[in-house]
Scaffold this motif. Sequence first.
Motif, mmCIF file in Angstrom:
data_model
loop_
_atom_site.group_PDB
_atom_site.id
_atom_site.type_symbol
_atom_site.label_atom_id
_atom_site.label_comp_id
_atom_site.label_asym_id
_atom_site.label_seq_id
_atom_site.Cartn_x
_atom_site.Cartn_y
_atom_site.Cartn_z
ATOM 1 N N GLY A 118 7.666 18.543 -1.788
ATOM 2 C CA GLY A 118 6.643 18.594 -0.853
ATOM 3 C C GLY A 118 5.172 18.425 -1.172
ATOM 4 N N ALA A 119 4.896 17.582 -2.082
ATOM 5 C CA ALA A 119 3.444 17.148 -2.201
ATOM 6 C C ALA A 119 2.669 16.601 -0.954
ATOM 7 N N ALA A 120 1.693 17.144 -0.933
ATOM 8 C CA ALA A 120 0.723 16.466 0.234
ATOM 9 C C ALA A 120 0.396 15.101 0.162
ATOM 10 N N VAL A 121 0.407 14.771 -0.998
ATOM 11 C CA VAL A 121 -0.086 13.099 -1.269
ATOM 12 C C VAL A 121 -0.022 13.294 -2.798
ATOM 13 N N ILE A 122 0.405 11.783 -3.353
ATOM 14 C CA ILE A 122 0.702 11.700 -4.721
ATOM 15 C C ILE A 122 -0.272 10.420 -4.994
ATOM 16 N N ALA A 123 -1.163 10.610 -5.947
ATOM 17 C CA ALA A 123 -2.328 9.726 -6.466
ATOM 18 C C ALA A 123 -2.064 9.331 -7.801
ATOM 19 N N PHE A 124 -2.033 7.963 -8.142
ATOM 20 C CA PHE A 124 -1.698 7.421 -9.230
ATOM 21 C C PHE A 124 -3.450 7.181 -10.097
ATOM 22 N N ASP A 125 -3.585 7.738 -11.149
ATOM 23 C CA ASP A 125 -4.821 7.491 -11.711
ATOM 24 C C ASP A 125 -4.399 6.226 -12.884
ATOM 25 N N MET A 126 -3.857 5.313 -12.276
ATOM 26 C CA MET A 126 -3.571 4.260 -13.244
ATOM 27 C C MET A 126 -3.371 2.937 -12.069
ATOM 28 N N ALA A 127 -3.348 1.704 -12.835
ATOM 29 C CA ALA A 127 -3.021 0.560 -12.046
ATOM 30 C C ALA A 127 -1.829 -0.179 -12.245
ATOM 31 N N PHE A 128 -1.092 -0.804 -11.673
ATOM 32 C CA PHE A 128 0.124 -1.677 -12.205
ATOM 33 C C PHE A 128 -0.119 -2.944 -11.616
ATOM 34 N N MET A 160 -2.411 4.613 -4.364
ATOM 35 C CA MET A 160 -2.559 3.572 -5.663
ATOM 36 C C MET A 160 -3.988 3.438 -6.197
ATOM 37 N N GLY A 161 -3.974 3.583 -7.544
ATOM 38 C CA GLY A 161 -5.652 3.460 -8.105
ATOM 39 C C GLY A 161 -5.879 1.947 -8.446
ATOM 40 N N VAL A 162 -7.152 1.718 -8.276
ATOM 41 C CA VAL A 162 -7.779 0.489 -8.736
ATOM 42 C C VAL A 162 -8.980 0.675 -9.748
ATOM 43 N N ALA A 163 -9.376 -0.090 -10.575
ATOM 44 C CA ALA A 163 -10.260 -0.054 -11.452
ATOM 45 C C ALA A 163 -11.314 -0.978 -11.343
ATOM 46 N N LEU A 164 -12.632 -0.845 -10.450
ATOM 47 C CA LEU A 164 -13.476 -1.534 -10.058
ATOM 48 C C LEU A 164 -14.230 -2.038 -11.308
ATOM 49 N N SER A 165 -14.423 -3.238 -11.604
ATOM 50 C CA SER A 165 -15.194 -4.048 -12.645
ATOM 51 C C SER A 165 -15.872 -5.154 -12.471
ATOM 52 N N ASN A 166 -16.964 -5.326 -13.182
ATOM 53 C CA ASN A 166 -17.551 -6.716 -13.133
ATOM 54 C C ASN A 166 -17.183 -7.680 -14.474
ATOM 55 N N VAL A 218 3.285 -5.994 -3.661
ATOM 56 C CA VAL A 218 4.426 -5.244 -3.441
ATOM 57 C C VAL A 218 4.008 -3.590 -3.276
ATOM 58 N N LEU A 219 3.440 -3.312 -4.389
ATOM 59 C CA LEU A 219 3.132 -1.828 -4.797
ATOM 60 C C LEU A 219 1.843 -1.394 -3.443
ATOM 61 N N SER A 220 0.810 -2.291 -3.510
ATOM 62 C CA SER A 220 -0.438 -2.127 -2.600
ATOM 63 C C SER A 220 0.111 -1.996 -1.070
ATOM 64 N N GLU A 221 1.048 -3.001 -0.871
ATOM 65 C CA GLU A 221 1.431 -2.970 0.674
ATOM 66 C C GLU A 221 2.249 -1.861 0.958
ATOM 67 N N ALA A 222 3.025 -0.865 -0.028
ATOM 68 C CA ALA A 222 3.741 -0.042 0.193
ATOM 69 C C ALA A 222 3.006 1.213 0.317
ATOM 70 N N ALA A 223 1.568 1.336 -0.357
ATOM 71 C CA ALA A 223 0.909 2.655 -0.489
ATOM 72 C C ALA A 223 0.370 2.938 0.883
ATOM 73 N N SER A 224 -0.148 4.222 0.899
ATOM 74 C CA SER A 224 -0.590 4.786 2.029
ATOM 75 C C SER A 224 -2.109 4.594 1.754
ATOM 76 N N GLY A 225 -2.446 4.384 0.781
ATOM 77 C CA GLY A 225 -4.044 4.501 0.495
ATOM 78 C C GLY A 225 -4.483 3.763 -0.902
ATOM 79 N N ILE A 226 -5.622 3.255 -0.851
ATOM 80 C CA ILE A 226 -6.005 2.575 -2.339
ATOM 81 C C ILE A 226 -7.444 3.343 -2.458
ATOM 82 N N GLY A 227 -7.479 3.939 -3.885
ATOM 83 C CA GLY A 227 -8.760 4.567 -4.091
ATOM 84 C C GLY A 227 -9.182 3.981 -5.792
ATOM 85 N N SER A 228 -10.390 4.086 -5.825
ATOM 86 C CA SER A 228 -10.821 3.740 -7.236
ATOM 87 C C SER A 228 -11.106 4.895 -8.244
ATOM 88 N N PHE A 229 -10.709 4.484 -9.375
ATOM 89 C CA PHE A 229 -10.793 5.810 -10.296
ATOM 90 C C PHE A 229 -11.806 5.372 -11.445
#
Length: 322
Positions: free
Chosen positions: A91-101, A149-155, A191-202
């Motif tokens: 019953g989690a309201a949302v699951i957020a991954f603090d990592m990228a694949f 799903m998490g993303v790491a922003l970088s230059n 395939v993972l990004s398209e399945a996700a409900s959201g994308i956020g930067s960690f």
Amino acid sequence: KGRLKGRRQFLLVALLLLLLALAAEVVFREGMQRLSTQLHDAWQRAQPRAATLEPGVAVVDIDEASLARFGQWPWPRDRLGQMVEAIGRHGAAVIAFDMAFNEPDRTSVLAQAARLRQRGIVIDPGIPAEQLDNDLAFAAAIARYPVVMGVALSNEAGHALAAPVAGIAHAGTDPRQYLPDYRGGLGNLPVLSEAASGIGSFSFPPAADNVIRQMPLVANAGNALYPGLAVEALRVAQGVPGLQLRSSDASGEHAGGAPGLLQLRVGMLDIPSQADGSVRIHYSGMPHMPVIPAWQLLESTPPPLLGQLEGRVVLVGTSAIG
């Protein structure tokens, strides 16, 4: 002639004063910033935020004990899909991954079959691809539950990222001119990004002393606005399609101080922002936040602690040293 000489002397004095002021700004800026952080740290210690008895957040920790039970990292992605299923069923309201694949899972049967074909060995198991491709199995689990799903922003890792899911409206000046700006970053397989409900930067810019005092609410990468992982998790948990940013000139005039962002609204929550789109953290230590070792989710008989996931924002991360 005397008047002209006096004017030149006045201009010379004014120029010298300006140079002195600029020099003082350069010399004392670092000291003032250091004093500011010391005062902030002292305030944190003297008046920590009151700890919530029932926090809305839980952590699933891929810890050393979990690695000891299920093997070294990275784990096969179908196992991560099993984790998503277990968290979602509780019953989690949302699951957020603090990592990228960002790379395919090399332990998939399909990947191993491809390697064998290079050696002249052909395997045709004749079963559905989802059962052979760990990334497809992981994506299927992600699609069944509200997952960010998490993303790491970088230059440095300036790869193109999947487009953000959250729509972001703004009142006032375009916020991109105030926000941290990145060329790209490290994201997830399509395939993972398209399945996700959201994308956020960690991602967050480190302080000089490596103490985390603030976190970005939103950042700019490739001219697209990416909410922070926590913000995106709050958005998905509330089931709202987007966010609203408010700049200091939204009402036609600056609200005092330097121009920049003032506020971010996510669903029913208004979060005050610093000018650069970050928020200062008022720590409580979260002593009552459930922290569940990942191995417990993969056991056949889940412990009673898993009932504490219901209705919470569940962050999946790792404390394992390796």
